[in-house]
Write a protein that holds these residues in place. Sequence first.
Motif, PDB file in Angstrom:
ATOM      1  N   ARG A 144       0.555  -2.278  -6.346  1.00 29.93           N
ATOM      2  CA  ARG A 144       1.327  -3.543  -6.283  1.00 29.93           C
ATOM      3  C   ARG A 144       2.356  -3.591  -7.425  1.00 29.93           C
ATOM      4  O   ARG A 144       2.104  -3.341  -8.564  1.00 29.93           O
ATOM      5  CB  ARG A 144       0.526  -4.675  -6.189  1.00 29.93           C
ATOM      6  N   HIS A 193       8.239 -15.609  -7.056  1.00 29.60           N
ATOM      7  CA  HIS A 193       7.068 -14.945  -6.702  1.00 29.60           C
ATOM      8  C   HIS A 193       6.144 -15.762  -6.523  1.00 29.60           C
ATOM      9  O   HIS A 193       4.706 -15.449  -6.544  1.00 29.60           O
ATOM     10  CB  HIS A 193       6.832 -13.394  -7.041  1.00 29.60           C
ATOM     11  N   LYS A 239       4.955 -17.704  -3.847  1.00 25.21           N
ATOM     12  CA  LYS A 239       3.925 -17.693  -2.812  1.00 25.21           C
ATOM     13  C   LYS A 239       2.937 -16.564  -2.904  1.00 25.21           C
ATOM     14  O   LYS A 239       2.181 -16.288  -2.246  1.00 25.21           O
ATOM     15  CB  LYS A 239       4.936 -17.763  -1.575  1.00 25.21           C
ATOM     16  N   ASP A 240       3.408 -15.437  -3.950  1.00 27.19           N
ATOM     17  CA  ASP A 240       2.518 -14.223  -4.192  1.00 27.19           C
ATOM     18  C   ASP A 240       1.667 -14.209  -5.271  1.00 27.19           C
ATOM     19  O   ASP A 240       1.165 -13.290  -5.811  1.00 27.19           O
ATOM     20  CB  ASP A 240       3.358 -13.077  -3.972  1.00 27.19           C
ATOM     21  N   ARG A 297       3.542 -13.108  -9.065  1.00 26.54           N
ATOM     22  CA  ARG A 297       3.711 -11.612  -8.793  1.00 26.54           C
ATOM     23  C   ARG A 297       4.160 -11.166  -7.436  1.00 26.54           C
ATOM     24  O   ARG A 297       3.773 -11.475  -6.522  1.00 26.54           O
ATOM     25  CB  ARG A 297       2.425 -10.756  -9.265  1.00 26.54           C
ATOM     26  N   CYS A 298       5.074 -10.244  -7.742  1.00 29.02           N
ATOM     27  CA  CYS A 298       5.739  -9.682  -6.497  1.00 29.02           C
ATOM     28  C   CYS A 298       4.601  -9.097  -5.551  1.00 29.02           C
ATOM     29  O   CYS A 298       3.485  -8.486  -5.785  1.00 29.02           O
ATOM     30  CB  CYS A 298       6.708  -8.611  -6.881  1.00 29.02           C
ATOM     31  N   GLY A 299       4.584  -9.393  -4.010  1.00 26.62           N
ATOM     32  CA  GLY A 299       3.580  -8.992  -3.211  1.00 26.62           C
ATOM     33  C   GLY A 299       3.927  -7.670  -2.470  1.00 26.62           C
ATOM     34  O   GLY A 299       2.936  -7.253  -1.800  1.00 26.62           O
ATOM     35  N   ARG A 300       4.867  -7.032  -2.968  1.00 24.30           N
ATOM     36  CA  ARG A 300       4.813  -5.799  -2.245  1.00 24.30           C
ATOM     37  C   ARG A 300       4.028  -4.528  -2.768  1.00 24.30           C
ATOM     38  O   ARG A 300       3.913  -4.337  -3.959  1.00 24.30           O
ATOM     39  CB  ARG A 300       6.360  -5.158  -2.513  1.00 24.30           C
ATOM     40  N   GLU A 301       3.368  -3.785  -1.913  1.00 24.41           N
ATOM     41  CA  GLU A 301       2.540  -2.676  -2.054  1.00 24.41           C
ATOM     42  C   GLU A 301       3.117  -1.513  -1.676  1.00 24.41           C
ATOM     43  O   GLU A 301       3.910  -1.261  -0.771  1.00 24.41           O
ATOM     44  CB  GLU A 301       1.323  -3.055  -1.439  1.00 24.41           C
ATOM     45  N   GLN A 331       8.321  -3.433   4.152  1.00 20.47           N
ATOM     46  CA  GLN A 331       9.302  -4.990   3.668  1.00 20.47           C
ATOM     47  C   GLN A 331      10.019  -5.002   4.858  1.00 20.47           C
ATOM     48  O   GLN A 331      10.424  -4.502   5.544  1.00 20.47           O
ATOM     49  CB  GLN A 331       9.986  -4.375   2.390  1.00 20.47           C
TER      50      GLN A 331
END
Length: 118
Positions: free
Chosen positions: A24, A35, A37-38, A41-45, A50
């Motif tokens: 992540r 970030h 809502k995550d 921390r960035c929620g991209r995995e 995206q």
Amino acid sequence: MNARIPPLVGADLWQAVIRAAAGRCQCRGTCGKSHAKDGDRCGREHGGYQQHHGGGTVRLLAAPAEPADLLLPPHHVAALPKQALAAWCPTCHDAALTAARRTERAAAPAAPDALFDL
């Protein structure tokens, strides 16, 4: 490169960084976004999808964790230890790099205008 295949160069280092990040993005607002809502921390995995910025599959990068180190020349970045690297999604990485460049320009002394030096 798909979700299971690492980059061709530096695969062991890249895998160690991505594994330490649990796959992540590790951005905690350096890119300018909260970030919130995550969980801050960035929620991209890695391998995920995206929805914004062109869509497509997220491919995480192993890059310097410190914003100032993002400005280092590539041969200095390549010499950084694993502990100095973080997993970045391309969107957060690009935004953090832009912010670091902006900060560097603001801190640099203004060059005199040589055209009018007498």
